[in-house]
Design a protein around this motif. Structure first.
Motif, mmCIF file in Angstrom:
data_model
loop_
_atom_site.group_PDB
_atom_site.id
_atom_site.type_symbol
_atom_site.label_atom_id
_atom_site.label_comp_id
_atom_site.label_asym_id
_atom_site.label_seq_id
_atom_site.Cartn_x
_atom_site.Cartn_y
_atom_site.Cartn_z
ATOM 1 N N LEU A 100 -10.650 46.918 -23.316
ATOM 2 C CA LEU A 100 -10.550 45.684 -22.545
ATOM 3 C C LEU A 100 -11.484 45.873 -21.355
ATOM 4 C CD1 LEU A 100 -9.197 42.930 -22.038
ATOM 5 C CD2 LEU A 100 -7.494 44.153 -20.667
ATOM 6 N N ALA A 101 -12.578 45.123 -21.356
ATOM 7 C CA ALA A 101 -13.595 45.279 -20.322
ATOM 8 C C ALA A 101 -13.474 44.190 -19.261
ATOM 9 C CB ALA A 101 -14.990 45.235 -20.944
ATOM 10 N N VAL A 102 -13.296 44.638 -18.025
ATOM 11 C CA VAL A 102 -13.376 43.754 -16.871
ATOM 12 C C VAL A 102 -14.845 43.804 -16.478
ATOM 13 C CG1 VAL A 102 -12.699 43.427 -14.469
ATOM 14 C CG2 VAL A 102 -11.018 44.207 -16.139
ATOM 15 N N VAL A 103 -15.530 42.674 -16.633
ATOM 16 C CA VAL A 103 -16.987 42.661 -16.468
ATOM 17 C C VAL A 103 -17.370 41.946 -15.185
ATOM 18 C CG1 VAL A 103 -19.186 42.033 -17.531
ATOM 19 C CG2 VAL A 103 -17.222 42.627 -18.982
ATOM 20 N N GLU A 104 -18.076 42.662 -14.329
ATOM 21 C CA GLU A 104 -18.636 42.081 -13.109
ATOM 22 C C GLU A 104 -20.086 41.711 -13.411
ATOM 23 O OE1 GLU A 104 -18.801 40.835 -9.120
ATOM 24 O OE2 GLU A 104 -17.146 41.199 -10.498
ATOM 25 N N VAL A 105 -20.445 40.483 -13.079
ATOM 26 C CA VAL A 105 -21.804 40.001 -13.318
ATOM 27 C C VAL A 105 -22.532 39.963 -11.983
ATOM 28 C CG1 VAL A 105 -23.213 38.103 -14.187
ATOM 29 C CG2 VAL A 105 -21.013 38.627 -15.274
ATOM 30 N N LYS A 106 -23.686 40.628 -11.931
ATOM 31 C CA LYS A 106 -24.486 40.646 -10.713
ATOM 32 C C LYS A 106 -25.884 40.132 -11.025
ATOM 33 C CE LYS A 106 -21.576 42.553 -7.829
ATOM 34 N NZ LYS A 106 -21.037 41.807 -6.705
ATOM 35 N N ARG A 107 -26.279 39.098 -10.319
ATOM 36 C CA ARG A 107 -27.620 38.530 -10.478
ATOM 37 C C ARG A 107 -28.351 38.720 -9.164
ATOM 38 N NH1 ARG A 107 -29.880 33.691 -9.137
ATOM 39 N NH2 ARG A 107 -31.533 32.932 -10.467
#
Length: 140
Positions: free
Chosen positions: A70-77
């Motif tokens: 179960l991946a908690v994904v942080e998106v950084k742009r």
């Protein structure tokens, strides 16, 4: 008798129009980045379970599953991939773990899965970069 009258609440000034436009543009860009990241993860075999999940500990950009992970994904742009990769701070990492634990605790089907913090870094003109199992670095 000197009765004190309550002071009127200070008037809140509306945000400047340029600031509202900038905030709206940033919100849209962030939302678009999350969709790009979700598509990238699906291409890699992940099942996206949720977008922008709010918990008491914080917000999860993406929640994804692949196998027993179960991946908690942080998106950084950011303007460069390197800047995006350096954007996840230790306190945010801790909040993501707490938020992921809260989501997992409240959803019985997710409880047996192994929780992991991932990150998808995005920069203009570059393919997304998916980092699995991001560790907490630094202090603060």
């Amino acid at each position: 008798m000197n009765a004190r009258l309550p002071r009127p609440a200070p008037k809140r000034r509306p945000k400047a129009a340029w600031r509202q436009a900038k905030g709206g543009a940033a919100f849209k860009a962030g939302h678009a980045a999350e969709w790009v990241a979700a598509l990238w993860l699906m291409f890699k075999g992940y099942q996206v379970l949720g977008f922008r999940l709010k918990t008491r500990s914080g917000e999860i950009d993406l929640l994804a599953r692949r196998g027993r992970i179960l991946a908690v994904v942080e998106v950084k742009r950011r303007t460069s991939l390197n800047a995006a990769l350096l954007a996840l701070k230790p306190t945010q990492h801790d909040r993501l773990i707490a938020a992921g634990e809260a989501v997992r605790r409240n959803r019985p089907a997710l409880q047996p899965l192994d929780l992991r913090i991932d990150m998808v870094a995005l920069a203009p003109g570059r393919f997304p970069r998916h980092l699995r199992g991001v560790q907490r670095h630094g202090g603060g």
